[in-house]
Scaffold this motif. Sequence first.
Motif, PDB file in Angstrom:
ATOM      1  N   LEU A  16       0.853  -1.192   0.000  1.00 66.48           N
ATOM      2  CA  LEU A  16       0.000   0.000   0.000  1.00 66.48           C
ATOM      3  C   LEU A  16       0.882   1.233   0.000  1.00 66.48           C
ATOM      4  O   LEU A  16       1.829   1.345   0.802  1.00 66.48           O
ATOM      5  CB  LEU A  16      -0.899   0.001   1.235  1.00 66.48           C
ATOM      6  N   THR A  17       0.573   2.175  -0.906  1.00 65.38           N
ATOM      7  CA  THR A  17       1.338   3.418  -0.972  1.00 65.38           C
ATOM      8  C   THR A  17       0.412   4.577  -1.325  1.00 65.38           C
ATOM      9  O   THR A  17      -0.708   4.375  -1.812  1.00 65.38           O
ATOM     10  CB  THR A  17       2.492   3.298  -1.990  1.00 65.38           C
ATOM     11  N   PHE A  18       0.880   5.800  -1.065  1.00 68.76           N
ATOM     12  CA  PHE A  18       0.112   7.020  -1.308  1.00 68.76           C
ATOM     13  C   PHE A  18       0.974   8.019  -2.076  1.00 68.76           C
ATOM     14  O   PHE A  18       2.201   8.002  -1.984  1.00 68.76           O
ATOM     15  CB  PHE A  18      -0.299   7.689   0.007  1.00 68.76           C
ATOM     16  N   ILE A 218       0.421  -6.465   5.269  1.00 61.38           N
ATOM     17  CA  ILE A 218       0.566  -5.433   4.235  1.00 61.38           C
ATOM     18  C   ILE A 218       1.918  -4.746   4.375  1.00 61.38           C
ATOM     19  O   ILE A 218       2.344  -4.395   5.488  1.00 61.38           O
ATOM     20  CB  ILE A 218      -0.565  -4.397   4.331  1.00 61.38           C
ATOM     21  N   TRP A 219       2.582  -4.547   3.248  1.00 55.97           N
ATOM     22  CA  TRP A 219       3.822  -3.760   3.209  1.00 55.97           C
ATOM     23  C   TRP A 219       3.449  -2.314   2.926  1.00 55.97           C
ATOM     24  O   TRP A 219       2.901  -2.000   1.875  1.00 55.97           O
ATOM     25  CB  TRP A 219       4.750  -4.302   2.116  1.00 55.97           C
ATOM     26  N   TYR A 220       3.756  -1.418   3.861  1.00 55.12           N
ATOM     27  CA  TYR A 220       3.504   0.013   3.706  1.00 55.12           C
ATOM     28  C   TYR A 220       4.798   0.662   3.218  1.00 55.12           C
ATOM     29  O   TYR A 220       5.829   0.581   3.888  1.00 55.12           O
ATOM     30  CB  TYR A 220       3.049   0.628   5.032  1.00 55.12           C
ATOM     31  N   CYS A 221       4.751   1.300   2.070  1.00 55.97           N
ATOM     32  CA  CYS A 221       5.971   1.788   1.436  1.00 55.97           C
ATOM     33  C   CYS A 221       5.720   3.109   0.731  1.00 55.97           C
ATOM     34  O   CYS A 221       4.588   3.462   0.404  1.00 55.97           O
ATOM     35  CB  CYS A 221       6.501   0.761   0.433  1.00 55.97           C
ATOM     36  N   GLU A 225      10.377   3.469  -2.704  1.00 58.59           N
ATOM     37  CA  GLU A 225      10.716   2.185  -2.107  1.00 58.59           C
ATOM     38  C   GLU A 225      10.120   1.043  -2.925  1.00 58.59           C
ATOM     39  O   GLU A 225      10.773   0.024  -3.154  1.00 58.59           O
ATOM     40  CB  GLU A 225      10.208   2.118  -0.665  1.00 58.59           C
ATOM     41  N   PHE A 226       8.880   1.225  -3.375  1.00 54.48           N
ATOM     42  CA  PHE A 226       8.235   0.198  -4.184  1.00 54.48           C
ATOM     43  C   PHE A 226       8.971   0.028  -5.510  1.00 54.48           C
ATOM     44  O   PHE A 226       9.268  -1.090  -5.931  1.00 54.48           O
ATOM     45  CB  PHE A 226       6.779   0.562  -4.431  1.00 54.48           C
ATOM     46  N   ARG A 227       9.257   1.128  -6.153  1.00 52.74           N
ATOM     47  CA  ARG A 227       9.957   1.096  -7.447  1.00 52.74           C
ATOM     48  C   ARG A 227      11.301   0.381  -7.317  1.00 52.74           C
ATOM     49  O   ARG A 227      11.643  -0.506  -8.114  1.00 52.74           O
ATOM     50  CB  ARG A 227      10.141   2.529  -7.944  1.00 52.74           C
ATOM     51  N   ARG A 228      12.080   0.751  -6.317  1.00 52.00           N
ATOM     52  CA  ARG A 228      13.417   0.181  -6.183  1.00 52.00           C
ATOM     53  C   ARG A 228      13.366  -1.293  -5.798  1.00 52.00           C
ATOM     54  O   ARG A 228      14.179  -2.090  -6.266  1.00 52.00           O
ATOM     55  CB  ARG A 228      14.225   0.996  -5.170  1.00 52.00           C
TER      56      ARG A 228
END
Length: 272
Positions: A16-18, A218-221, A225-228
């Motif tokens: 999950l990201t914003f 859930i991974w909160y990122c 961070e998600f891209r890398r």
Amino acid sequence: MKQYYICYPEGKFKALTFSYDDGKKSDRRLVEIFDRYGMKGTFHLNGGLFPESESSRKDPERISGSEVATLYAGHEVACHTFTHPTIARCPLDKVTEEILEDRRALEALVPYPVQGFSYPNGSYTEEIKRLLPALGIEYGRIVGSSHNFSLPNDWYEWQATCHHNHDLLKHGEEFVGLAKQQYLHLMYVWGHSYEFDNDGNWDLIESFCRSTGNKTEIWYCTNIEFRRYLSAARRLVFSVSGETVLNPSNQPIWVTIDGEIKKLHTGLNKLA
């Protein structure tokens, strides 16, 4: 033959990201909510529009540059161009200047390279997309909503699951309920924090974070961070036998092998 799956950190399959734009003072309240529920967000800022900047387009509703490092600690500060033009109308050399000067201004405020980007006014062209890697930008978030939890096919045309006013709670409930682990899932929410003031619906994001936050599965990122992580995971090199795997990145990557979670450290990992 064994089955090998790439996972998110600690073997998770949901992330999950914003992504929130413009750096208005309402970010203070949004960051407080994110921090309370263990969320991480990316905040796209205009380095030339801080109230104390020399730009003639000052906006007193924007946070000050001196507040950036403290306010967004634990989150990601990312580019949104220096002065927020509609860049599809700009000459490419001026687009280059807008992005590099934004990076320069933001990197003077935070202790890391700023490499995320969202297109101001949702404006971009294929030429601009091709330009971004040479400017040190690792992704570009567009406007609009995909209304699904799929992973991006194009990092420079990265569309979120939804704007927070577009079925946020419905999508949040669906996301939390996902149980099938054959796929990696990503819920990505975008918007502008001042919209909660304008629409009088801070309860919306509060309810969403309450129902989706602080969950061990859930991974909160942040966006970067998600891209890398995904980019590093796709660089893993397994031997044909599956007994060794090379992780050429500088971060650990998690996989499952026949359902067993494995943490792959930098360098050569022996699996048998």
